[in-house]
Motif scaffolding. Structure first.
Motif, PDB file in Angstrom:
ATOM      1  N   PRO A 128       0.796  -1.236   0.000  1.00  0.00           N
ATOM      2  CA  PRO A 128       0.000   0.000   0.000  1.00  0.00           C
ATOM      3  C   PRO A 128       0.826   1.283   0.000  1.00  0.00           C
ATOM      4  N   TYR A 129       2.145   1.188   0.202  1.00  0.00           N
ATOM      5  CA  TYR A 129       3.017   2.372   0.166  1.00  0.00           C
ATOM      6  C   TYR A 129       4.189   2.083  -0.764  1.00  0.00           C
ATOM      7  N   ARG A 130       4.709   3.137  -1.374  1.00  0.00           N
ATOM      8  CA  ARG A 130       5.813   2.986  -2.308  1.00  0.00           C
ATOM      9  C   ARG A 130       6.643   4.259  -2.309  1.00  0.00           C
ATOM     10  N   PHE A 131       7.860   4.164  -2.852  1.00  0.00           N
ATOM     11  CA  PHE A 131       8.719   5.326  -3.021  1.00  0.00           C
ATOM     12  C   PHE A 131       8.431   5.970  -4.380  1.00  0.00           C
ATOM     13  N   ARG A 132       8.310   7.287  -4.366  1.00  0.00           N
ATOM     14  CA  ARG A 132       8.124   8.049  -5.604  1.00  0.00           C
ATOM     15  C   ARG A 132       9.059   9.251  -5.586  1.00  0.00           C
ATOM     16  N   MET A 133       9.673   9.533  -6.736  1.00  0.00           N
ATOM     17  CA  MET A 133      10.540  10.691  -6.838  1.00  0.00           C
ATOM     18  C   MET A 133       9.704  11.961  -6.845  1.00  0.00           C
ATOM     19  N   SER A 134      10.070  12.912  -5.994  1.00  0.00           N
ATOM     20  CA  SER A 134       9.390  14.207  -5.933  1.00  0.00           C
ATOM     21  C   SER A 134      10.462  15.290  -5.912  1.00  0.00           C
ATOM     22  N   GLY A 135      10.584  16.018  -6.999  1.00  0.00           N
ATOM     23  CA  GLY A 135      11.668  16.988  -7.089  1.00  0.00           C
ATOM     24  C   GLY A 135      12.995  16.258  -7.183  1.00  0.00           C
ATOM     25  N   ASN A 136      13.882  16.549  -6.229  1.00  0.00           N
ATOM     26  CA  ASN A 136      15.202  15.919  -6.234  1.00  0.00           C
ATOM     27  C   ASN A 136      15.341  14.820  -5.195  1.00  0.00           C
TER      28      ASN A 136
END
Length: 240
Positions: free
Chosen positions: A124-132
């Motif tokens: 239900p949770y994951r890593f996502r790139m946001s900005g840098n």
């Protein structure tokens, strides 16, 4: 006289044996059993810890290495598992290790193996790139967690910890842990301490796959115990 002496010796030995057994049983139920219920290690297969690769360098990321060391020490102390292989993600070989008890340390930015397992979990949770930088985001809803610095100078970081079955061999365990930055990665293994393990066993059904988001603070160099700020059980896809 010799008969009485023998009786006293036997009684003393039995009292010692009873006390020894009582102390060890108490220690097991107080410490080892809660930790074992978190790990759920398949003792018939090895335990392999996979840490992030530091780019082209041969060295490990310090946070990953410290987290791996903490986990190895805990396994040896509480579960009497003294052999844990630690390898860099760039050297991980699916053909050799895929069906073992796998511990992934470090997120997709530096650990190439992370996404291979994450894609087969539907967590239900994951890593996502946001900005840098990377953030931990909920697949449903607007939950989002990253690193931030408060006006008082306190740094807060977040880690994602996943406790699940190995999707390539459901009898084996898969543990995934990574912070948005190094601070939370180093702190994530705290959940396997006996006191934290007891808390988790009281709060959650450890027979089901579980995802935890932990908040970790750095208060002038002091790190309090990680706090669970989000959590969810989830259903793993059937084993192929």
């Amino acid at each position: 006289m010799s008969h009485d002496l023998l009786v006293n010796l036997v009684a003393s030995f039995l009292a010692f044996l009873f006390g020894w057994l009582t102390r060890n049983l108490f220690a097991y139920y107080r410490s080892s059993r809660p930790v074992a219920r978190l790990w759920q290690i398949n003792r018939r297969t090895p335990v392999t810890a996979v840490v992030g690769s530091a780019g082209e360098r041969a060295a490990l990321w310090e946070s990953d290495a410290l987290a791996a060391m903490s986990l190895r020490q805990g396994l040896a102390r509480h579960l009497q598992i003294h052999t844990v292989t630690t390898i860099r993600s760039a050297a991980f070989n699916m053909a050799s290790h895929a069906e073992e008890n796998i511990v992934l340390i470090g997120g997709p930015a530096m650990n190439e193996v992370w996404q291979t397992f994450a894609d087969r979990l539907n967590a239900p949770y994951r890593f996502r790139m946001s900005g840098n930088s990377y953030r931990i985001e909920a697949r449903e809803g607007d939950g989002s967690f990253g690193k931030l610095r408060g006006p008082d100078g306190v740094v807060k970081d977040h880690a994602l910890v996943i406790l699940a079955r190995n999707p390539f061999e459901p009898r084996s365990r898969l543990i995934m842990m990574a912070g948005c930055h190094f601070l939370a990665t180093m702190a994530a293994p705290d959940i396997f301490s006996p006191s934290y393990a007891r808390e988790l066993n009281r709060r959650f059904d450890m027979s089901k796959p579980l995802a935890l988001v932990l908040a970790v603070e750095d208060v002038g160099g002091y790190m309090p115990k990680p706090v669970i700020v989000a959590h969810a059980h989830f259903t793993q896809p059937p084993h192929a």
